[in-house]
Design a protein around this motif. Structure first.
Motif, PDB file in Angstrom:
ATOM      1  N   TYR A 186      10.334  41.943  47.917  1.00  0.00           N
ATOM      2  CA  TYR A 186      11.384  41.036  47.437  1.00  0.00           C
ATOM      3  C   TYR A 186      12.004  40.261  48.595  1.00  0.00           C
ATOM      4  CZ  TYR A 186      11.030  43.565  43.038  1.00  0.00           C
ATOM      5  OH  TYR A 186      10.586  44.126  41.886  1.00  0.00           O
ATOM      6  N   ARG A 187      12.156  40.903  49.735  1.00  0.00           N
ATOM      7  CA  ARG A 187      12.703  40.210  50.887  1.00  0.00           C
ATOM      8  C   ARG A 187      11.757  39.118  51.374  1.00  0.00           C
ATOM      9  NH1 ARG A 187      14.132  45.531  53.686  1.00  0.00           N
ATOM     10  NH2 ARG A 187      15.893  46.197  52.460  1.00  0.00           N
ATOM     11  N   ARG A 200       9.668  52.304  46.142  1.00  0.00           N
ATOM     12  CA  ARG A 200      10.929  51.548  46.232  1.00  0.00           C
ATOM     13  C   ARG A 200      10.998  50.765  47.537  1.00  0.00           C
ATOM     14  NH1 ARG A 200      13.030  56.308  44.091  1.00  0.00           N
ATOM     15  NH2 ARG A 200      13.702  56.995  46.166  1.00  0.00           N
ATOM     16  N   GLN A 201      10.570  51.382  48.638  1.00  0.00           N
ATOM     17  CA  GLN A 201      10.592  50.702  49.929  1.00  0.00           C
ATOM     18  C   GLN A 201       9.637  49.513  49.938  1.00  0.00           C
ATOM     19  OE1 GLN A 201       9.684  53.901  52.604  1.00  0.00           O
ATOM     20  NE2 GLN A 201      11.805  54.637  52.684  1.00  0.00           N
ATOM     21  N   CYS A 202       8.464  49.693  49.376  1.00  0.00           N
ATOM     22  CA  CYS A 202       7.488  48.594  49.329  1.00  0.00           C
ATOM     23  C   CYS A 202       8.003  47.440  48.481  1.00  0.00           C
ATOM     24  CB  CYS A 202       6.149  49.091  48.787  1.00  0.00           C
ATOM     25  SG  CYS A 202       5.267  50.167  49.927  1.00  0.00           S
ATOM     26  N   ARG A 203       8.606  47.766  47.354  1.00  0.00           N
ATOM     27  CA  ARG A 203       9.161  46.713  46.498  1.00  0.00           C
ATOM     28  C   ARG A 203      10.314  45.993  47.182  1.00  0.00           C
ATOM     29  NH1 ARG A 203       8.816  49.761  40.670  1.00  0.00           N
ATOM     30  NH2 ARG A 203       6.597  49.371  40.379  1.00  0.00           N
ATOM     31  N   ASP A 234       8.845  62.523  44.033  1.00  0.00           N
ATOM     32  CA  ASP A 234      10.016  61.919  44.672  1.00  0.00           C
ATOM     33  C   ASP A 234       9.620  61.138  45.921  1.00  0.00           C
ATOM     34  OD1 ASP A 234      11.585  63.067  42.711  1.00  0.00           O
ATOM     35  OD2 ASP A 234      12.245  64.747  43.978  1.00  0.00           O
ATOM     36  N   LEU A 235       8.721  61.701  46.708  1.00  0.00           N
ATOM     37  CA  LEU A 235       8.269  61.037  47.928  1.00  0.00           C
ATOM     38  C   LEU A 235       7.552  59.729  47.608  1.00  0.00           C
ATOM     39  CD1 LEU A 235       8.094  61.385  51.015  1.00  0.00           C
ATOM     40  CD2 LEU A 235       5.892  62.489  50.664  1.00  0.00           C
ATOM     41  N   CYS A 236       6.659  59.747  46.635  1.00  0.00           N
ATOM     42  CA  CYS A 236       5.931  58.541  46.250  1.00  0.00           C
ATOM     43  C   CYS A 236       6.877  57.490  45.664  1.00  0.00           C
ATOM     44  CB  CYS A 236       4.827  58.869  45.253  1.00  0.00           C
ATOM     45  SG  CYS A 236       3.466  59.784  45.999  1.00  0.00           S
ATOM     46  N   ALA A 237       7.838  57.935  44.886  1.00  0.00           N
ATOM     47  CA  ALA A 237       8.805  56.999  44.306  1.00  0.00           C
ATOM     48  C   ALA A 237       9.600  56.317  45.416  1.00  0.00           C
ATOM     49  CB  ALA A 237       9.732  57.734  43.352  1.00  0.00           C
ATOM     50  N   GLN A 238       9.940  57.053  46.449  1.00  0.00           N
ATOM     51  CA  GLN A 238      10.671  56.476  47.570  1.00  0.00           C
ATOM     52  C   GLN A 238       9.828  55.417  48.280  1.00  0.00           C
ATOM     53  OE1 GLN A 238      11.771  59.330  50.535  1.00  0.00           O
ATOM     54  NE2 GLN A 238      13.014  57.897  51.686  1.00  0.00           N
TER      55      GLN A 238
END
Length: 70
Positions: free
Chosen positions: A65-66, A58-61, A51-55
């Motif tokens: 994108y920004r 998601r933040q890096c992606r 869960d921590l790695c997935a978070q």
């Protein structure tokens, strides 16, 4: 061998062996309970870090994108 069982308690070479003891052997049940507790602890550890790695991913992606929109 401290804390490690050399063989299954239901085997004839086991010092606790009795005919048909594989379902009632206290040593085997204790071993199974310890194994279950270890598996559950590992499962919780892996779930937490998954869960921590997935978070983080998601933040890096989201940052990526920004940056692409600029």
């Amino acid at each position: 061998m401290i804390g490690v069982m050399a063989m299954l308690p239901c085997r004839p070479g086991c010092p606790f062996y009795q005919e048909g003891c594989h379902k009632t052997c206290a040593q085997w049940q204790l071993f199974q309970e310890k194994q279950q507790a270890q598996r559950q602890a590992k499962k919780q550890y892996l779930q937490f870090y998954n869960d921590l790695c997935a978070q983080v991913v998601r933040q890096c992606r989201a940052i990526e994108y920004r940056r692409m929109a600029w």
